[in-house]
Scaffold this active site. Structure first.
Site, mmCIF file in Angstrom:
data_model
loop_
_atom_site.group_PDB
_atom_site.id
_atom_site.type_symbol
_atom_site.label_atom_id
_atom_site.label_comp_id
_atom_site.label_asym_id
_atom_site.label_seq_id
_atom_site.Cartn_x
_atom_site.Cartn_y
_atom_site.Cartn_z
ATOM 1 N N GLY A 32 24.955 56.304 -80.998
ATOM 2 C CA GLY A 32 25.182 57.530 -81.918
ATOM 3 C C GLY A 32 26.292 57.771 -82.378
ATOM 4 O O GLY A 32 27.300 57.271 -81.924
ATOM 5 N N ARG A 62 20.824 51.382 -82.737
ATOM 6 C CA ARG A 62 20.706 51.475 -81.364
ATOM 7 C C ARG A 62 20.126 50.051 -80.849
ATOM 8 O O ARG A 62 19.796 50.079 -79.636
ATOM 9 C CB ARG A 62 19.893 52.595 -80.829
ATOM 10 C CG ARG A 62 20.602 53.975 -80.770
ATOM 11 C CD ARG A 62 20.030 55.135 -79.880
ATOM 12 N NE ARG A 62 20.741 56.127 -80.084
ATOM 13 C CZ ARG A 62 21.747 56.637 -79.355
ATOM 14 N NH1 ARG A 62 22.138 55.839 -78.449
ATOM 15 N NH2 ARG A 62 22.256 57.788 -79.326
ATOM 16 N N ASP A 102 26.519 51.101 -72.804
ATOM 17 C CA ASP A 102 25.350 50.251 -73.103
ATOM 18 C C ASP A 102 25.871 49.002 -74.283
ATOM 19 O O ASP A 102 25.887 47.941 -73.893
ATOM 20 C CB ASP A 102 24.018 50.768 -73.663
ATOM 21 C CG ASP A 102 23.212 51.413 -72.469
ATOM 22 O OD1 ASP A 102 23.315 51.018 -71.388
ATOM 23 O OD2 ASP A 102 22.487 52.330 -72.759
ATOM 24 N N LYS A 128 33.575 54.385 -77.515
ATOM 25 C CA LYS A 128 32.956 55.459 -78.316
ATOM 26 C C LYS A 128 31.924 56.243 -77.449
ATOM 27 O O LYS A 128 31.071 55.591 -76.966
ATOM 28 C CB LYS A 128 32.467 55.178 -79.458
ATOM 29 C CG LYS A 128 31.526 55.933 -80.390
ATOM 30 C CD LYS A 128 30.117 55.391 -80.667
ATOM 31 C CE LYS A 128 29.186 55.391 -79.565
ATOM 32 N NZ LYS A 128 27.828 55.339 -79.953
ATOM 33 N N THR A 129 31.890 57.612 -77.404
ATOM 34 C CA THR A 129 30.456 58.276 -77.113
ATOM 35 C C THR A 129 30.895 59.853 -77.220
ATOM 36 O O THR A 129 32.153 60.114 -76.335
ATOM 37 C CB THR A 129 29.580 57.992 -76.097
ATOM 38 O OG1 THR A 129 28.719 58.985 -75.911
ATOM 39 C CG2 THR A 129 30.521 57.805 -74.828
ATOM 40 N N ASP A 142 29.655 61.975 -75.610
ATOM 41 C CA ASP A 142 29.236 62.434 -74.318
ATOM 42 C C ASP A 142 30.369 62.050 -73.322
ATOM 43 O O ASP A 142 30.241 62.913 -72.233
ATOM 44 C CB ASP A 142 28.185 61.478 -73.627
ATOM 45 C CG ASP A 142 26.505 61.836 -74.329
ATOM 46 O OD1 ASP A 142 26.742 62.454 -75.435
ATOM 47 O OD2 ASP A 142 25.698 61.037 -74.062
ATOM 48 N N GLU A 150 21.979 68.877 -72.133
ATOM 49 C CA GLU A 150 20.478 68.363 -72.604
ATOM 50 C C GLU A 150 20.168 67.511 -71.329
ATOM 51 O O GLU A 150 18.741 67.526 -71.386
ATOM 52 C CB GLU A 150 20.568 67.631 -73.813
ATOM 53 C CG GLU A 150 21.249 66.415 -73.733
ATOM 54 C CD GLU A 150 21.249 65.642 -75.100
ATOM 55 O OE1 GLU A 150 20.510 66.135 -76.206
ATOM 56 O OE2 GLU A 150 21.701 64.523 -75.242
HETATM 57 P P1 FBP Z 1 25.915 57.493 -77.474
HETATM 58 O O1 FBP Z 1 26.004 57.493 -76.212
HETATM 59 O O2 FBP Z 1 25.164 56.385 -78.429
HETATM 60 O O3 FBP Z 1 27.149 57.605 -78.167
HETATM 61 O O4 FBP Z 1 25.150 58.937 -78.082
HETATM 62 C C1 FBP Z 1 25.104 59.849 -77.532
HETATM 63 C C2 FBP Z 1 24.050 61.241 -78.042
HETATM 64 O O5 FBP Z 1 24.843 61.779 -78.792
HETATM 65 C C3 FBP Z 1 23.604 61.734 -76.919
HETATM 66 O O6 FBP Z 1 24.559 63.220 -76.619
HETATM 67 C C4 FBP Z 1 22.216 62.143 -77.365
HETATM 68 O O7 FBP Z 1 21.303 62.433 -76.218
HETATM 69 C C5 FBP Z 1 21.748 61.149 -78.216
HETATM 70 O O8 FBP Z 1 22.992 60.310 -78.578
HETATM 71 C C6 FBP Z 1 21.017 61.271 -79.307
HETATM 72 O O9 FBP Z 1 20.412 60.184 -79.899
HETATM 73 P P2 FBP Z 1 19.710 59.794 -81.336
HETATM 74 O O10 FBP Z 1 21.222 60.248 -82.292
HETATM 75 O O11 FBP Z 1 19.314 58.662 -81.433
HETATM 76 O O12 FBP Z 1 19.086 60.931 -81.578
#
Ligand code: FBP
Length: 553
Positions: A81, A145, A176, A202-203, A205, A311
């Site tokens: 993400g 992803r 991951d 990165k994230t 979250d 979420e």
């Molecule tokens: P990453 O862990 O890959 O950084 O992504 C986090 C996130 O933003 C989550 O908060 C969310 O649930 C998910 O990606 C949404 O994924 P997508 O962009 O595939 O809809």
């Protein structure tokens, strides 16, 4: 290309670097500590990573380092993400490489890890990098992803890297993706390919952190963006005094984002998934908690409020978690039969026969549109896409029903008019805050130093983040040090541990001390928007989570 006034001004922003990186390249050297061990399952991991296990922690320091002037060819991948600051990782890496040697080259793999597998890349020149400095998004090369998983994909990745004559690959991603970086580093080492692999944390979250990684980038900006929006809604609620707002916040598993936003905005209710799980709270318990706040506030004449919902909470509610696990199993095992069914009604009836009694009951009790959201396609890591499950609407509807029962029984005398929101994608590509801009640039520059120093299987790390940037401590942490074994999609796999909210940690304890008052009184706080220019105490301030965690050490 037309750009906004802010974008133009942000191009000129020079991100701050840790003092150890503000020197001529040949004067930046690496101090190596003692050999390290994995977070858990040490023997098994030592066997799985015979070439990269147990490396020492690296810290940048002053000292002669001839390697820094080497001509290098590096490839970079943005994975998963979007998170604010990704472009600055690339800018820091690019600037480091070019300061080391004008002839060094940086390739960007297009669309995430699949760019490496399928050999899709572009050479990044100075003009291109300049157009993305201090901007949000991952659009310079795109993200994806996909995972490098099968023997064929590993072999194809090696072919691509060899074909481009790369010395190193940098993978910018979450837990991951950095697990993938560790596997790729081991694979390249085993084959003596001479290609190093470096990760970057990165994230949004915020769940890729540990004793050595204090924060993942993007968390700061995303939380500040959501907090601004929540504060605005709180002020609207307090002005109109007629709506309850149910706000779902991104964060696939951990509740760090919800917790940080709660500390910033003091809503009436904020659910924390980790607490829901620890206390074994059912959906009904959660609805009761929300309704208790609604009823108590109604007694004061306040028929308005704000509820924050992480979420990921659905997976932490025991009965829902069980339902999701069973669904995951069934959809993997009998995916073809499921796909052949004709429409939602048939699918739900079919699942009703396949699920255990309690899970069938839970799925059947959900409004059909929400039940359908539990069946959507899993992401490539096998995760249910929680951002697509409308928990905020589910809880709003359940609260409405519960309150009308309470009214009949005489336990509630207010008016309940509710609205739902989901803040997620709004925050992932914001212009990075100064903190994220500086942090990411430093991570990218640090990745270059790790590469020039010949290291592989490391994640770029910058610590002491609550101090001013010149006092930040930069270096690298061996990826195997952050790993353990976990069951994923029915198989035991080496993975980087996800950091969930610690219920004994200072951020949660600070929240828990105050939330009873917030549930009844109106104690909203309005943080306002991210400030990019102005005094450091407003422009450079890190998140409350980071400040509390660092203070609590
Ligand atoms: P990453 O862990 O890959 O950084 O992504 C986090 C996130 O933003 C989550 O908060 C969310 O649930 C998910 O990606 C949404 O994924 P997508 O962009 O595939 O809809």
């Amino acid at each position: 290309m037309e750009v906004s006034v802010l974008q133009k001004l942000r191009y000129a922003y020079q991100p701050k670097l840790p003092g150890s990186l503000c020197r001529e390249p040949e004067d930046i050297s690496v101090r190596l500590g003692e050999a390290t061990e994995a977070a858990a399952d040490r023997e098994e991991l030592r066997e799985l990573f015979p070439h990269t296990y147990g490396k020492p922690i690296a810290t940048f320091t002053r000292g002669r380092n001839e390697g820094m002037r080497r001509q290098l060819r590096v490839g970079v991948i943005l994975s998963g993400g979007q998170a604010p600051g990704g472009h600055n990782v690339i800018a820091g890496l690019y600037d480091g490489l070019r300061r080391g040697n004008e002839a060094s080259a940086l390739y960007g793999f297009l669309g995430g890890p699949s760019g490496l597998i399928k050999n899709r890349s572009r050479l990044l020149d100075g003009e291109t990098v300049d157009r993305y400095r201090n901007t949000g998004g991952f659009d310079i090369i795109g993200s994806g992803r996909d995972k490098i998983e099968t023997p064929e994909q590993f072999a194809a990745s090696l072919d691509t890297a060899k074909g481009l004559g790369l010395n190193a690959v940098v993978i910018v991603g979450g837990d991951d993706s950095n697990t993938n970086a560790a596997l790729l580093a081991e694979y390249f080492e085993e084959r003596r390919a001479g290609i190093q692999v470096i990760g970057c944390p990165k994230t949004i979250d915020g769940d890729l952190k540990n004793g050595y990684i204090e924060a993942s980038f993007g968390f700061d900006t995303a939380c500040k963006t959501y907090s601004e929006l929540i504060g605005n809604i709180e002020r609207d609620a307090n002005s109109a005094k007629k709506y309850w707002h149910f706000i779902k916040l991104m964060g696939r598993a951990a509740s760090h984002i919800a917790l940080e936003c709660a500390l910033e905005t003091q809503p009436n209710v904020c659910l924390i998934s980790e607490e829901v799980e620890a206390r074994g709270m059912s959906l009904e318990d959660i609805v009761n908690q929300i309704c208790a706040s609604v009823a108590a506030r109604a007694e004061r004449g306040d028929n308005f409020g704000v509820v924050l919902i992480p979420e990921g909470v659905v997976e932490f509610i025991p009965e829902m978690g069980l339902l999701i696990d069973e669904l995951n199993d069934i959809l993997v095992r009998e995916g073809d039969a499921f796909a052949a069914l004709d429409g939602p009604e048939e699918q739900l009836a079919w699942l009703d026969r396949k699920l255990s009694g309690p899970s069938a009951l839970v799925l059947g009790s959900l409004p059909p549109e929400i039940a359908q959201e539990f069946l959507m396609e899993r992401d490539p890591h096998g995760n249910v896409q929680v951002s697509r499950i409308e928990t905020e609407k589910l809880l709003m509807e359940m609260a409405r029903r519960r309150l009308s029962r309470m009214k009949e029984e005489g336990g509630y005398r207010g008016k309940f008019s509710a609205l739902s929101h989901f803040f997620g994608y709004e925050g992932r590509c914001a212009f990075p805050s100064n903190f994220d801009a500086d942090y990411c640039y430093s991570l990218g520059f640090g990745a270059f130093v790790l590469i020039a120093s010949g290291l592989t299987g490391y994640i770029s790390s910058v610590r002491n983040l609550t101090a001013p940037a010149p006092e930040w401590v930069a270096g690298g942490v061996p990826l195997t040090m952050m790993m353990n074994l976990e069951r994923r999609r029915g198989r035991i796999k080496p993975v980087i541990q996800k950091a969930l909210v610690e219920l004994l940690g200072p951020p949660f304890r600070t929240f828990a001390r105050q939330r009873d008052a917030w549930a009844v009184e109106t104690r909203f706080t309005y943080p306002g928007s991210i400030q990019y220019f102005g005094p450091p105490e407003i422009c450079d301030i890190p998140t409350r989570t980071l400040l509390l965690e660092r203070k609590g050490q």
